[in-house]
Design an enzyme around this catalytic site. Structure first.
Site, PDB file in Angstrom:
ATOM      1  N   ASP A 133      -1.995 -17.927   5.061  1.00 29.59           N
ATOM      2  CA  ASP A 133      -3.023 -18.753   4.400  1.00 29.59           C
ATOM      3  C   ASP A 133      -3.645 -19.758   5.369  1.00 29.59           C
ATOM      4  O   ASP A 133      -4.852 -20.010   5.343  1.00 29.59           O
ATOM      5  CB  ASP A 133      -2.474 -19.454   3.154  1.00 29.59           C
ATOM      6  CG  ASP A 133      -1.127 -20.091   3.366  1.00 29.59           C
ATOM      7  OD1 ASP A 133      -0.448 -20.392   2.388  1.00 29.59           O
ATOM      8  OD2 ASP A 133      -0.747 -20.290   4.526  1.00 29.59           O
TER       9      ASP A 133
ATOM     10  N   LYS B  33       3.438 -14.028   5.924  1.00 33.16           N
ATOM     11  CA  LYS B  33       3.666 -14.997   4.847  1.00 33.16           C
ATOM     12  C   LYS B  33       5.184 -15.149   4.693  1.00 33.16           C
ATOM     13  O   LYS B  33       5.743 -15.098   3.587  1.00 33.16           O
ATOM     14  CB  LYS B  33       2.983 -14.431   3.584  1.00 33.16           C
ATOM     15  CG  LYS B  33       2.838 -15.374   2.443  1.00 33.16           C
ATOM     16  CD  LYS B  33       1.831 -16.465   2.659  1.00 33.16           C
ATOM     17  CE  LYS B  33       1.940 -17.451   1.534  1.00 33.16           C
ATOM     18  NZ  LYS B  33       1.556 -18.796   1.843  1.00 33.16           N
TER      19      LYS B  33
ATOM     20  N   ASP C 275      -5.920  -6.558   5.501  1.00 35.30           N
ATOM     21  CA  ASP C 275      -7.049  -6.137   4.675  1.00 35.30           C
ATOM     22  C   ASP C 275      -7.954  -7.340   4.408  1.00 35.30           C
ATOM     23  O   ASP C 275      -9.171  -7.306   4.660  1.00 35.30           O
ATOM     24  CB  ASP C 275      -6.491  -5.577   3.348  1.00 35.30           C
ATOM     25  CG  ASP C 275      -7.548  -4.860   2.537  1.00 35.30           C
ATOM     26  OD1 ASP C 275      -8.715  -4.834   2.963  1.00 35.30           O
ATOM     27  OD2 ASP C 275      -7.212  -4.336   1.461  1.00 35.30           O
TER      28      ASP C 275
ATOM     29  N   TYR D 105       0.821  -1.216   0.000  1.00 31.28           N
ATOM     30  CA  TYR D 105       0.000   0.000   0.000  1.00 31.28           C
ATOM     31  C   TYR D 105       0.854   1.265   0.000  1.00 31.28           C
ATOM     32  O   TYR D 105       0.324   2.365   0.035  1.00 31.28           O
ATOM     33  CB  TYR D 105      -0.915   0.039   1.219  1.00 31.28           C
ATOM     34  CG  TYR D 105      -1.982  -1.018   1.178  1.00 31.28           C
ATOM     35  CD1 TYR D 105      -3.303  -0.681   0.919  1.00 31.28           C
ATOM     36  CD2 TYR D 105      -1.662  -2.350   1.377  1.00 31.28           C
ATOM     37  CE1 TYR D 105      -4.283  -1.651   0.859  1.00 31.28           C
ATOM     38  CE2 TYR D 105      -2.637  -3.328   1.321  1.00 31.28           C
ATOM     39  CZ  TYR D 105      -3.938  -2.979   1.060  1.00 31.28           C
ATOM     40  OH  TYR D 105      -4.895  -3.939   1.004  1.00 31.28           O
TER      41      TYR D 105
END
Ligand code: NAP
Length: 590
Positions: free
Chosen positions: A281, A227, A305, A160
């Protein structure tokens, strides 16, 4: 230059920050921005509910003095076309706490999203999204009541940050050339390029806020969601910096999940918060299957998000999910949905998202009783199936009411909830304590299954290393060292630094090869004479994959985990086998 449009209400006092701590008077001036589209409808209704709750909970002793601030379309009219006036920006800072309705993002070139501008200009670096279940809200889960989390999403960096170049643009060509020619990076020609910066500064201030919140609100755990198995130097670094904050700044209040099992046998010590991490995930799956394992979550921007909306959906709450954007000195609470222009001025939509943002605002101010009164009244009204159109269409036998009608129903319900206020608080606390006990009992009875089911998958050496290391003097004999090993039930000892400042290690295997096979006497040979030095070391954040790579290519059976030049643990091939046996092994998907 337009003249000032703002009027500080008489009778109110400002919220202040003193020594880094917020001080809220009984008559605070708080800012509100009505918002565009449905904003005025939901703000009008919510203001009535918040004021009534404060009045009833504190019997007139406390009162919010509201001050209207302008952003978006209303600001445009008042400030000669300026949708984001400086006066508003300054007032938001000055008032410390404000709440806003949704704002239109003008479509077309030249405009930054107002919400993004607000976050950037006021450096509102933490997006805080509490998600819990309100009985009666239509939910797709069988046990939505197990969801009770507060998600801290980093708000200023990650993808972002706006460092992005269109395919074929001169900037992209320049970067492509640099990456391919100088950095030898491989990717398809003509790719659009984006940069994902994640910094220690940005990570640490967010994590600090999340852990502080967990401590202040007696929460059970903080989970870092990342991640890092794929993006090691951004998401993986987020995880490492997060643990660093926990260890270095909150060492007295936190233990790691590893310690929970290895040191405390699954029993969470009183007053300690467990810090743990999960791969993003897997987290989506876990939040559906075992939501009660999670409490406070801290995560980079993009994960946050996705995850915040997904978790809100679990409790049926996308339309009523509250949110806040917070910095060290300013907090702006907000509805998380948009302006729904087709419903503007129809007195029709659900005020829930803004309403609960206000509930969080009251909690943030320490006005728990008023917040709880709204929660209780809301649940009772929902039980009677008195709802706005969006819920009515999902419920059988519902009575559909307008936005203002819904506010009236809640306010009327409050009087009947006052008696319940302290009782439900106690019941809620008891329920939470019961949940904690049940989870603890599972961990103690069968740690292996509890670990597996809770999604714990170690993938860095610090998560599996043995920290019971013993260091001996270089002058100790091998015979004495063997006694130390057998007394401590370990198969190696570290040898304190020699004159060159290098650590060494002596293993039981060394005794075979360097003493027995070499026909020497263990009572005479000093450990320094047979120690392997310098040590083969890795940092705590080294992935198991990298560690195994090192062990196999260098043909060694154990590595020492080192931090700041000091050994803090040992990982042996047996530890690796045991980990794979316990947790299985998921290859990195690249
Ligand atoms: P939206 O305004 O959130 O509306 C999408 C749909 O969500 C609505 O048509 C409605 O569904 C439902 N909805 C939204 N708010 C509701 C409420 N309070 N009660 C009941 N249902 C509600 O999304 P959008 O149409 O994509 O965006 C419109 C404008 O809002 C855009 O200018 C966008 O940039 C802006 N926006 C602002 C913010 C913000 O200020 N934080 C956030 C997102 C979007 P049904 O049609 O099914 O009834």
């Amino acid at each position: 230059m337009p003249t000032s449009q703002l009027i500080y209400p008489a009778g109110g006092s400002k919220v202040t920050i003193q020594n880094g701590r917020m001080a809220v008077p009984d008559n605070p001036i708080l800012g509100y921005v009505e918002g565009d589209g449905i904003g005025p409808d939901i703000m009008r209704a919510s203001l009535r509910i918040w004021d009534a709750a404060v009045d009833k909970a504190y019997k007139g002793k406390r009162k919010i003095h509201w001050m209207e601030l302008y952003l978006g379309e209303k600001a445009m009219k008042k400030y000669d076309g300026d949708i984001f006036p400086e006066e508003t920006r300054n007032a938001l800072k000055d008032l410390v706490i404000s709440i806003k309705g949704p704002l239109t993002t003008p479509v077309g070139g030249g405009f930054r999203s107002l919400n993004v501008s607000l976050r950037q200009d006021l450096d509102l670096y933490a997006c805080v999204r509490p998600v819990k279940y309100y009985p009666g809200v239509p939910s797709p889960l069988r046990h939505p009541e197990l969801v009770d989390i507060v998600l801290f999403r980093e708000n200023t960096e990650d993808v972002y940050a706006g460092i992005e170049y269109a395919s074929g643009s001169p900037e992209m060509r320049k970067l492509e050339k640099f990456l391919k020619e100088e950095m030898k990076a491989k990717f398809f020609d003509d790719s659009g390029l984006g940069v994902k910066p994640i910094s220690p500064f940005g990570t640490k201030r967010l994590v600090r806020k999340a852990i502080r919140y967990a401590i202040d609100n007696n929460r059970e755990s903080v989970t870092f969601v990342h991640k890092g198995n794929i993006m090691k130097f951004t998401e993986g670094a987020f995880r490492n910096w997060a643990y660093e904050v926990a260890r270095e700044e909150f060492g007295d209040y936190t233990i790691t999940e590893e310690e929970l099992y290895s040191k405390y046998n699954g029993k969470q010590p009183e007053g300690k918060i467990v810090v743990k991490d999960r791969i993003a995930d897997i987290m989506f799956q876990l939040m559906l299957l075992r939501p009660d394992e999670f409490d406070v979550i801290a995560t980079p921007n993009l994960n946050g998000d996705y995850l915040s909306d997904a978790i809100a959906a679990e409790v049926g709450g996308v339309g009523i999910a509250p949110g806040a954007n917070i910095s060290d000195n300013v907090a702006v609470f907000e509805a998380t949905h948009g302006t729904a222009p087709k419903y503007a001025n129809q007195d029709k939509v659900n005020p829930g998202s803004l309403l609960f943002s206000g509930v969080n605002m009251l909690e943030y101010m320490g006005w728990q009783e008023a917040a709880e009164l709204i929660n209780l009244a809301y649940c009772s009204v929902l039980k009677k199936k008195v709802v706005t159109y969006d819920f009515a269409r999902q419920m059988e036998g519902a009575t559909e009411v307008s936005t203002s009608g819904f506010a009236t129903a809640i306010i009327e319900q409050m009087d009947q909830e006052l008696d319940l206020l302290s009782k439900t608080q106690q019941r809620g606390d008891a329920l939470k304590a019961g949940g904690r006990k049940a989870r603890e009992a599972r961990r103690v009875a069968d740690p292996q299954s509890a670990m597996l089911e809770s999604g714990r998958t170690p993938y860095t050496v610090d998560a599996i290393m043995s920290s019971s290391i013993v260091a001996v003097q270089p002058t100790m004999t091998v015979e004495q060292a063997l006694q130390v090993m057998s007394k401590n039930n370990i198969s190696s000892v570290l040898v304190q630094p020699d004159s060159k400042g290098k650590w060494g290690i002596v293993t039981k295997r060394d005794v075979m090869t360097k003493i027995i096979q070499a026909n020497r006497s263990p009572a005479e040979v000093k450990v320094a004479d047979v120690a392997t030095s310098p040590l083969k070391t890795v940092s705590p954040e080294t992935s198991l994959h990298q560690c195994v790579d090192m062990m196999t290519t260098q043909k060694i059976r154990r590595v020492v985990v080192e931090k700041g030049g000091v050994p803090i643990g040992i990982v042996s091939d047996t530890d690796i086998f045991r980990t794979v046996e316990k947790f299985g092994w998921t290859p990195d998907r690249r």
